[in-house]
Write an enzyme that holds these catalytic residues in place. Structure first.
Site, PDB file in Angstrom:
ATOM      1  N   LYS A 144       0.840  -1.186   0.000  1.00 59.31           N
ATOM      2  CA  LYS A 144       0.000   0.000   0.000  1.00 59.31           C
ATOM      3  C   LYS A 144       0.885   1.251   0.000  1.00 59.31           C
ATOM      4  CE  LYS A 144      -1.827   2.437   3.271  1.00 59.31           C
ATOM      5  NZ  LYS A 144      -1.611   3.788   2.684  1.00 59.31           N
ATOM      6  N   SER A 165       5.434   6.724  10.562  1.00 62.06           N
ATOM      7  CA  SER A 165       5.566   7.398  11.851  1.00 62.06           C
ATOM      8  C   SER A 165       5.736   6.401  12.991  1.00 62.06           C
ATOM      9  CB  SER A 165       4.326   8.258  12.114  1.00 62.06           C
ATOM     10  OG  SER A 165       3.180   7.441  12.202  1.00 62.06           O
ATOM     11  N   GLY A 207       3.729   2.933  13.874  1.00 63.83           N
ATOM     12  CA  GLY A 207       4.595   1.767  14.078  1.00 63.83           C
ATOM     13  C   GLY A 207       4.293   1.077  15.399  1.00 63.83           C
ATOM     14  N   GLU A 266      10.449   0.648  10.224  1.00 65.70           N
ATOM     15  CA  GLU A 266      11.420   1.710   9.985  1.00 65.70           C
ATOM     16  C   GLU A 266      10.695   3.013  10.267  1.00 65.70           C
ATOM     17  OE1 GLU A 266      13.059   4.572   8.869  1.00 65.70           O
ATOM     18  OE2 GLU A 266      13.183   3.981   6.762  1.00 65.70           O
ATOM     19  N   CYS A 306      13.558  10.433   6.987  1.00 70.12           N
ATOM     20  CA  CYS A 306      13.604   9.876   8.346  1.00 70.12           C
ATOM     21  C   CYS A 306      14.993   9.991   8.946  1.00 70.12           C
ATOM     22  CB  CYS A 306      13.153   8.420   8.324  1.00 70.12           C
ATOM     23  SG  CYS A 306      13.928   7.470   7.029  1.00 70.12           S
ATOM     24  N   GLU A 353      10.537  14.959  15.802  1.00 68.39           N
ATOM     25  CA  GLU A 353      10.800  14.909  14.371  1.00 68.39           C
ATOM     26  C   GLU A 353       9.905  15.944  13.684  1.00 68.39           C
ATOM     27  OE1 GLU A 353       9.478  11.382  12.076  1.00 68.39           O
ATOM     28  OE2 GLU A 353      11.505  11.380  11.275  1.00 68.39           O
TER      29      GLU A 353
HETATM   30  P1  NAI Z   1       1.892   7.610   8.876  1.00 69.94           P
HETATM   31  O1  NAI Z   1       2.740   6.718   9.702  1.00 69.94           O
HETATM   32  O2  NAI Z   1       0.476   7.851   9.312  1.00 69.94           O
HETATM   33  O3  NAI Z   1       1.837   7.052   7.372  1.00 69.94           O
HETATM   34  C1  NAI Z   1       2.740   6.147   6.810  1.00 69.94           C
HETATM   35  C2  NAI Z   1       1.989   5.037   6.103  1.00 69.94           C
HETATM   36  O4  NAI Z   1       1.237   4.305   7.057  1.00 69.94           O
HETATM   37  C3  NAI Z   1       0.971   5.520   5.075  1.00 69.94           C
HETATM   38  O5  NAI Z   1       0.947   4.621   4.000  1.00 69.94           O
HETATM   39  C4  NAI Z   1      -0.333   5.460   5.845  1.00 69.94           C
HETATM   40  O6  NAI Z   1      -1.461   5.331   5.026  1.00 69.94           O
HETATM   41  C5  NAI Z   1      -0.130   4.232   6.678  1.00 69.94           C
HETATM   42  N1  NAI Z   1      -0.943   4.150   7.894  1.00 69.94           N
HETATM   43  C6  NAI Z   1      -1.466   5.165   8.626  1.00 69.94           C
HETATM   44  N2  NAI Z   1      -2.144   4.680   9.671  1.00 69.94           N
HETATM   45  C7  NAI Z   1      -2.059   3.324   9.618  1.00 69.94           C
HETATM   46  C8  NAI Z   1      -2.547   2.257  10.426  1.00 69.94           C
HETATM   47  N3  NAI Z   1      -3.243   2.486  11.535  1.00 69.94           N
HETATM   48  N4  NAI Z   1      -2.250   0.988  10.073  1.00 69.94           N
HETATM   49  C9  NAI Z   1      -1.506   0.736   8.986  1.00 69.94           C
HETATM   50  N5  NAI Z   1      -1.023   1.706   8.170  1.00 69.94           N
HETATM   51  C10 NAI Z   1      -1.288   2.985   8.483  1.00 69.94           C
HETATM   52  O7  NAI Z   1       2.663   8.983   8.728  1.00 69.94           O
HETATM   53  P2  NAI Z   1       2.035  10.420   8.341  1.00 69.94           P
HETATM   54  O8  NAI Z   1       0.791  10.640   9.142  1.00 69.94           O
HETATM   55  O9  NAI Z   1       1.957  10.506   6.879  1.00 69.94           O
HETATM   56  O10 NAI Z   1       3.176  11.394   8.852  1.00 69.94           O
HETATM   57  C11 NAI Z   1       3.238  11.784  10.222  1.00 69.94           C
HETATM   58  C12 NAI Z   1       4.671  11.925  10.659  1.00 69.94           C
HETATM   59  O11 NAI Z   1       5.316  10.662  10.627  1.00 69.94           O
HETATM   60  C13 NAI Z   1       5.529  12.801   9.762  1.00 69.94           C
HETATM   61  O12 NAI Z   1       5.379  14.147  10.071  1.00 69.94           O
HETATM   62  C14 NAI Z   1       6.901  12.277  10.086  1.00 69.94           C
HETATM   63  O13 NAI Z   1       7.374  12.867  11.276  1.00 69.94           O
HETATM   64  C15 NAI Z   1       6.678  10.807  10.325  1.00 69.94           C
HETATM   65  N6  NAI Z   1       6.984  10.001   9.126  1.00 69.94           N
HETATM   66  C16 NAI Z   1       8.142   9.288   9.101  1.00 69.94           C
HETATM   67  C17 NAI Z   1       8.485   8.585   7.968  1.00 69.94           C
HETATM   68  C18 NAI Z   1       9.741   7.824   7.877  1.00 69.94           C
HETATM   69  O14 NAI Z   1      10.260   7.639   6.782  1.00 69.94           O
HETATM   70  N7  NAI Z   1      10.258   7.296   8.953  1.00 69.94           N
HETATM   71  C19 NAI Z   1       7.643   8.602   6.777  1.00 69.94           C
HETATM   72  C20 NAI Z   1       6.418   9.326   6.925  1.00 69.94           C
HETATM   73  C21 NAI Z   1       6.133  10.000   8.063  1.00 69.94           C
HETATM   74 MG    MG Z   2      -0.672   9.440  10.019  1.00 65.84          MG
END
Ligand code: NAI
Ligand code: MG
Length: 489
Positions: free
Chosen positions: A187, A240, A244, A261, A295, A392
């Site tokens: 996804k 995030s 995670g 990650e 990240c 972050e």
């Molecule tokens: P997020 O963790 O919500 O999204 C990342 C992925 O997880 C997306 O594909 C999303 O649809 C999916 N997701 C969201 N909720 C989920 C759930 N309950 N179960 C399974 N999958 C789920 O991150 P978001 O809201 O886009 O960004 C928030 C913060 O997270 C950012 O400001 C940043 O600080 C951090 N982040 C860190 C990343 C990294 O590479 N380590 C990447 C993206 C965000």
């Molecule tokens: Mg989110």
């Protein structure tokens, strides 16, 4: 005061043409080698001007069920038992097709995600292809990668990726999974689905057997449906720390394998003997690359006190030369912020920095009126307790702190719940090794930053997650092992 940048230096715009990309009005999910009509859709936009690019499927439980069934079918029906040398041929094909179509992918990545074209063209695309080439090479050598351990595929991998490196994270996830004989339901992030959907066309060209890779789009609800699905054997997540942790709680006791990650708050540490001009380039690359949506971004700069003033002066001067603007312009250094939500988060944290007493610097730059933008920002006078030094930000915002001794640098650098990456700038090789031993970070770069290579494992300590991607280590999460009798095997 003398001007930081000579006035009257203008660049002619150098836009990359978007003619090469054909975007459909509406996309479904890619399941079992075919397009499944999406029952529900949402609009995906270009963050540079909020132009609507396409309607994309919001994957439902039923869509996820079908995708998992297709993946299970393909797994049982030959993919897992195909000789590694045969699987490798498909990965090599995918890699070559990504190279052939790289301009098309780069334009689409910049359009849908907001990153500068020079980054998608020179970093994301070459690295995505390199990951497929690299893991193609391992597909028929798994026995040698893990001698006497009888590696075998796990089954169906559910993979959930973020929006900061959409195609590259797809490559990091899919390449090792299918090289090891697993099948996949992936996804993409809700704001950046388009390159993953274009990738389905590459799979078709490569004649990858139907069902080996399935792509379901949608938001966190679709992600949760993948995580919870009982016929998924392994989850790989990048995103995030908050999500995670929720995934880890959900999977506890389920027997499903998991790699996470997550976020970071990396220390980029500059000693007084470092080549300062070179360090400035590394600092800029460390935090302004990809608008800081990285990240492993070097978001906390630690400068040895004796070089603090000259370094910060050089940094501010360099900042004023960064070109912020249209992601499709080849001159652009800093593109658009990925989404309205992310822009809001950056603004909120920057406001907290000012309130808590840090000093803000932003170079003079005119931001476009439409779309999501944030000027490159440096905070000085930052205390370790400030939110901008702890949380972050995931934006083009640097917090500068100081230290006097190597011990103090280590202590401050490790004073974070995260542990993904770090940078060390010094002329002394012995000090690099001394620091690398003490920094609690999965990757430590020395006199460089944000260097990636498919042969090198990447991953975190503490709240940055666990498991490694890349390198031989990156195969392990996609394999089960039958430990054989000593020498018997
Ligand atoms: P997020 O963790 O919500 O999204 C990342 C992925 O997880 C997306 O594909 C999303 O649809 C999916 N997701 C969201 N909720 C989920 C759930 N309950 N179960 C399974 N999958 C789920 O991150 P978001 O809201 O886009 O960004 C928030 C913060 O997270 C950012 O400001 C940043 O600080 C951090 N982040 C860190 C990343 C990294 O590479 N380590 C990447 C993206 C965000
Ligand atoms: Mg989110």
């Amino acid at each position: 005061m003398t001007e930081i940048v000579p006035t009257g230096w203008t660049y002619a715009s150098a836009p990359e043409s978007r003619e090469i990309v054909r975007i459909a009005d509406r996309y479904g999910h890619f399941v079992g080698g075919e397009w499944l009509e999406a029952a529900e859709t949402y609009e995906t936009i270009a963050p540079r001007d909020e132009e609507v690019l396409a309607a994309v499927g919001q994957g439902t439980q039923a869509d996820v069920d079908r995708a998992v069934a297709a993946a299970r079918g393909a797994y049982a029906d030959g993919w897992s038992s195909l000789p590694g040398s045969e699987r490798a041929k498909y990965l090599f094909r995918i890699a070559r097709l990504l190279q052939e179509r790289s301009r098309e992918f780069a334009v689409l990545e910049s359009l849908n995600g907001g990153k500068p074209i020079k980054e998608s063209r020179d970093v994301d695309l070459p690295l995505a292809a390199a990951h497929f080439f690299y893991y193609a090479g391992w597909a028929d050598k798994l026995e040698y990668a893990f001698p006497n351990r009888r590696p075998k595929a796990i089954g169906v991998a559910g993979q959930i990726i973020p929006w900061n490196f959409p195609l590259l994270m797809l490559a990091w996830k899919i390449a090792p999974a299918i090289a090891c004989g697993n099948t996949v339901v992936l996804k993409p992030a809700e704001t950046t689905p388009l390159t993953a959907l274009l990738f389905c066309d590459v799979l078709r060209q490569a004649e990858l057997p139907a069902g080996v890779v399935n792509i379901v789009t949608g938001d966190g609800r679709t992600g949760a449906a993948i995580v919870e699905h009982e016929d998924v054997d392994k989850i790989a997540f990048t995103g995030s720390t908050e999500v995670g942790k929720a995934i880890q709680r959900e999977l506890a006791g389920s027997g499903k394998k998991l790699t996470l990650e997550l976020g970071g708050k990396a220390a980029n540490i500059v000693f007084d003997d470092a080549a300062l001009d070179q360090a400035v380039e590394g600092i800029v690359n460390g935090i302004y690359f990809n608008q800081g949506h990285v990240c492993c971004a070097g978001s906390r700069l630690f400068v040895q006190e004796s070089v603090y003033e000259p370094l910060v002066a050089k940094l501010k001067r360099r900042l004023a030369t960064l070109r912020v603007g249209d992601p499709l312009d080849k001159n652009t250094d800093v593109g658009a912020i990925n989404s309205a939500a992310q822009l809001e988060k950056i603004r909120e944290l920057v406001a907290s920095g000012e309130e808590e007493g840090a000093e803000i610097y932003q170079p003079p730059c005119t931001l476009p009126e439409q779309g999501y933008w944030f000027a490159p920002t440096v905070f000085t006078n930052v205390a370790q307790s400030y939110r901008i030094a702890q949380e972050e930000i995931f934006g083009p915002v640097l917090s500068v702190l100081t230290f006097r001794t190597p011990d103090e640098a280590v202590e401050k650098a490790n004073n974070t719940p995260y542990g993904l990456s770090a940078g060390v700038w010094t002329e002394k090789g012995s000090r690099i090794l001394w620091m690398a031993q003490r920094l609690r970070a999965g990757v430590v770069w020395a006199n460089t930053y944000n260097r990636f290579d498919p042969t090198s494992p990447f991953g975190g300590y503490k709240e940055s997650g666990f498991g490694r991607e890349g390198g031989r280590h990156g195969l392990e999460p996609y394999l089960d092992f039958e430990e054989s009798e000593a020498f018997g095997g």
